[in-house]
Design a protein around this motif. Structure first.
Motif, PDB file in Angstrom:
ATOM      1  N   LEU A 101       1.537  -0.981   0.001  1.00 48.29           N
ATOM      2  CA  LEU A 101       0.234   0.898   0.253  1.00 48.29           C
ATOM      3  C   LEU A 101       0.479   1.040  -0.263  1.00 48.29           C
ATOM      4  CD1 LEU A 101      -2.448  -1.067   2.710  1.00 48.29           C
ATOM      5  CD2 LEU A 101      -2.579  -1.299  -0.098  1.00 48.29           C
ATOM      6  N   ILE A 102       0.504   2.014  -0.470  1.00 50.01           N
ATOM      7  CA  ILE A 102       1.025   4.055  -0.399  1.00 50.01           C
ATOM      8  C   ILE A 102       0.737   5.218   0.666  1.00 50.01           C
ATOM      9  CG2 ILE A 102       2.807   5.578  -2.174  1.00 50.01           C
ATOM     10  CD1 ILE A 102       0.448   3.419  -4.119  1.00 50.01           C
ATOM     11  N   ARG A 103       1.255   4.958   1.562  1.00 50.66           N
ATOM     12  CA  ARG A 103       0.414   6.346   2.743  1.00 50.66           C
ATOM     13  C   ARG A 103       1.193   7.791   1.411  1.00 50.66           C
ATOM     14  NH1 ARG A 103       2.986   6.825   8.347  1.00 50.66           N
ATOM     15  NH2 ARG A 103       4.675   8.220   7.153  1.00 50.66           N
ATOM     16  N   LEU A 104       0.209   8.509   1.056  1.00 44.16           N
ATOM     17  CA  LEU A 104       0.505   9.547   0.490  1.00 44.16           C
ATOM     18  C   LEU A 104       0.371  10.673   1.862  1.00 44.16           C
ATOM     19  CD1 LEU A 104       1.157  11.150  -1.431  1.00 44.16           C
ATOM     20  CD2 LEU A 104      -1.335  10.395  -3.031  1.00 44.16           C
ATOM     21  N   ASP A 105       1.046  11.520   1.820  1.00 45.77           N
ATOM     22  CA  ASP A 105       0.849  12.506   2.552  1.00 45.77           C
ATOM     23  C   ASP A 105       0.199  13.825   1.770  1.00 45.77           C
ATOM     24  OD1 ASP A 105       1.099  15.252   3.757  1.00 45.77           O
ATOM     25  OD2 ASP A 105       3.327  15.471   4.490  1.00 45.77           O
ATOM     26  N   THR A 106      -0.782  13.784   1.695  1.00 43.73           N
ATOM     27  CA  THR A 106      -1.470  15.089   0.825  1.00 43.73           C
ATOM     28  C   THR A 106      -0.833  15.764   0.670  1.00 43.73           C
ATOM     29  OG1 THR A 106      -3.538  15.833   1.764  1.00 43.73           O
ATOM     30  CG2 THR A 106      -4.237  12.971   0.678  1.00 43.73           C
ATOM     31  N   LYS A 107      -0.115  16.867   1.739  1.00 47.02           N
ATOM     32  CA  LYS A 107       0.215  17.888   2.362  1.00 47.02           C
ATOM     33  C   LYS A 107       1.372  18.124   1.168  1.00 47.02           C
ATOM     34  CE  LYS A 107       1.248  20.114   5.656  1.00 47.02           C
ATOM     35  NZ  LYS A 107       1.731  20.669   7.175  1.00 47.02           N
ATOM     36  N   THR A 108       2.049  17.315   1.459  1.00 46.41           N
ATOM     37  CA  THR A 108       3.449  17.887   1.104  1.00 46.41           C
ATOM     38  C   THR A 108       3.760  17.026  -0.592  1.00 46.41           C
ATOM     39  OG1 THR A 108       4.422  15.793   1.695  1.00 46.41           O
ATOM     40  CG2 THR A 108       4.737  17.483   3.391  1.00 46.41           C
ATOM     41  N   MET A 109       2.709  15.775  -0.489  1.00 45.55           N
ATOM     42  CA  MET A 109       3.069  14.935  -2.292  1.00 45.55           C
ATOM     43  C   MET A 109       4.354  13.780  -1.231  1.00 45.55           C
ATOM     44  SD  MET A 109       0.325  15.566  -3.338  1.00 45.55           S
ATOM     45  CE  MET A 109       0.353  14.892  -4.514  1.00 45.55           C
ATOM     46  N   GLU A 110       4.248  13.650  -0.205  1.00 40.21           N
ATOM     47  CA  GLU A 110       6.015  12.693   0.207  1.00 40.21           C
ATOM     48  C   GLU A 110       4.733  11.198   0.298  1.00 40.21           C
ATOM     49  OE1 GLU A 110       8.944  14.629   2.236  1.00 40.21           O
ATOM     50  OE2 GLU A 110       7.012  14.315   3.519  1.00 40.21           O
ATOM     51  N   TYR A 111       5.844   9.833  -0.596  1.00 38.31           N
ATOM     52  CA  TYR A 111       5.056   9.081  -0.564  1.00 38.31           C
ATOM     53  C   TYR A 111       5.950   7.840  -0.110  1.00 38.31           C
ATOM     54  CZ  TYR A 111       7.398   7.833  -4.790  1.00 38.31           C
ATOM     55  OH  TYR A 111       7.861   7.366  -6.463  1.00 38.31           O
ATOM     56  N   GLU A 112       5.403   6.279   0.195  1.00 36.92           N
ATOM     57  CA  GLU A 112       5.669   5.694   1.435  1.00 36.92           C
ATOM     58  C   GLU A 112       5.309   4.542   1.196  1.00 36.92           C
ATOM     59  OE1 GLU A 112       7.911   4.857   5.604  1.00 36.92           O
ATOM     60  OE2 GLU A 112       7.409   6.444   5.626  1.00 36.92           O
ATOM     61  N   TYR A 113       6.219   3.625   0.600  1.00 35.94           N
ATOM     62  CA  TYR A 113       5.581   2.242   0.858  1.00 35.94           C
ATOM     63  C   TYR A 113       5.348   1.037   1.706  1.00 35.94           C
ATOM     64  CZ  TYR A 113       5.243   2.802  -4.835  1.00 35.94           C
ATOM     65  OH  TYR A 113       5.141   3.519  -5.822  1.00 35.94           O
ATOM     66  N   PHE A 114       4.412   1.282   1.428  1.00 38.73           N
ATOM     67  CA  PHE A 114       4.364  -0.755   3.273  1.00 38.73           C
ATOM     68  C   PHE A 114       3.702  -1.474   2.817  1.00 38.73           C
ATOM     69  CE2 PHE A 114       4.324   4.189   5.061  1.00 38.73           C
ATOM     70  CZ  PHE A 114       4.545   3.886   6.667  1.00 38.73           C
ATOM     71  N   PRO A 115       4.701  -2.458   3.709  1.00 38.21           N
ATOM     72  CA  PRO A 115       4.519  -3.779   3.033  1.00 38.21           C
ATOM     73  C   PRO A 115       2.418  -4.319   3.453  1.00 38.21           C
ATOM     74  CG  PRO A 115       5.183  -4.192   4.295  1.00 38.21           C
ATOM     75  CD  PRO A 115       5.701  -2.610   4.524  1.00 38.21           C
TER      76      PRO A 115
END
Length: 382
Positions: A182-196
């Motif tokens: 899954l992808i956690r997307l920070d909609t304020k900064t548009m930074e994202y990270e993948y989580f298993p």
């Protein structure tokens, strides 16, 4: 529909020429609902259902498109005045126009497409369609557009050619999807990270109520206004608060007597939901799906009682999930109908689905539709 079937239909329509084939997925959102316009996190994943398109440049100034599922054709040019009448064709036209506006050169093409993302079930069939064509044209024409801009092209298509002021999550998930994550997307900064996300011993299943209550768009705007009003009130005391995601429960309680009870409830939900996304991120890193499920139930409760975007049918399915010991269940998407997303232990799956269908039909006259989903890769060439 398979790659081979799509190629066969393309050849029948367009003189036996060999096309290239592309696909993009729909998406689910595990948690983080009504958070995107509050500058907070969303937590989507691409799924194993999507759109598939065969495409070949045709050397003319007209795009010739055929929607296999609808058995409809459309032909249109590439300048603003050439906008097609068919609703589905506006998505293709919009993607081409948005690429052109960004300085890209688009050549006319022949195309056929089909999909297995259920329409109206909250899995974002429109974003899958936009992403398929944005990705394909970028690849075929070597336009060098980065993945973020491809997602924005899809979003701008919705805003400017379809008339839907959507956030970025759906197109982002369709382009950036990764199998087993899954992808956690920070909609304020548009930074994202993948989580298993590999829930061994569990299934992820959507139950579609097949209802859509009329409230949706006006209620959406009212809730957005509630959140913006609270954020503005808090920022008078705490200038660093631009969105509700920047606020804490303490800050909200400070202004409780300056806002309406309704604004307070809406804002409480958003602040708590932001924390739930962080809790789920931590749980996924530990492989702790029981905590993930518990947070899903908390989200449902918040959406039902604080944000008030659930409906009787969704609450009914959520109650059945609880009775059956389902690990997690909640309304997915904007609310007022659509699906619940459920994390179900394998051994409970059959009895839960059978009972949910039976009880729902007895009460509402029809069975909910059942969609098993697997977290899969994003846009790609086949």
């Amino acid at each position: 529909m398979t790659k081979e079937q799509v190629i066969k239909i393309f050849k029948e329509k367009f003189n036996n020429e060999n096309p290239e084939v592309y696909t993009s997925p729909g998406r689910v959102n595990l948690i983080g609902e009504h958070t995107d316009y509050n500058g907070s996190f969303v937590f989507p994943g691409a799924i194993d259902k999507g759109m598939i398109a065969a495409i070949r440049f045709n050397g003319t100034d007209k795009i010739r498109a055929y929607a296999i599922d609808l058995d409809e054709s459309s032909e249109f040019g590439l300048i603003e005045e050439d906008a097609p009448n068919e609703g589905w064709a506006k998505y293709l036209f919009g993607v081409c126009r948005e690429i052109i506006k960004r300085g890209g050169t688009v050549k006319a093409f022949d195309t056929v497409f089909a999909g297995d993302v259920p329409l109206g079930a909250g899995m974002s069939s429109s974003a899958a369609l936009e992403s398929t064509y944005a990705f394909a044209l970028n690849d075929l024409l070597n336009l060098g557009i980065d993945k973020f801009e491809l997602a924005r092209i899809g979003q701008s298509t919705e805003h400017n050619y379809v008339g839907v002021k959507c956030g970025i999550m759906d197109q982002f998930a369709s382009i950036f999807g990764k199998e087993g994550h899954l992808i956690r997307l920070d909609t304020k900064t548009m930074e994202y990270e993948y989580f298993p996300f590999n829930p061994k011993g569990y299934k992820l299943v959507l139950l579609d109520t097949l209802v859509k209550h009329e409230l949706a768009s006006s209620a959406y705007n009212a809730r957005r206004a509630s959140c913006e009003n609270t954020a503005a009130t808090i920022s008078k005391l705490h200038p660093e608060v631009k969105f509700l995601r920047d606020a804490s429960m303490d800050m909200l309680n400070e202004v409780k007597d300056q806002i309406s009870e309704e604004d307070y409830m809406r804002s409480k939900y958003v602040i708590e939901e932001t924390q739930r996304v962080i809790d789920v991120s931590n749980a996924l890193q530990q492989g702790d799906y029981e905590t993930v499920g518990q947070k899903m139930y908390e989200t449902h409760h918040g959406m039902s009682k604080l944000y008030e975007v659930s409906c009787e049918e969704l609450d009914f399915l959520n109650d059945i999930a609880k009775e059956h010991g389902v690990t997690g269940s909640r309304v997915m998407g904007g609310g007022f109908g659509g699906c619940t997303i459920n994390l179900v232990k394998d051994e409970l799956y059959d009895s839960f689905i059978a009972d949910a269908k039976k009880q729902f039909k007895e009460k509402y006259g029809h069975e909910p539709k059942v969609y098993d989903v697997v977290i899969s890769d994003g846009a790609r060439k086949l």
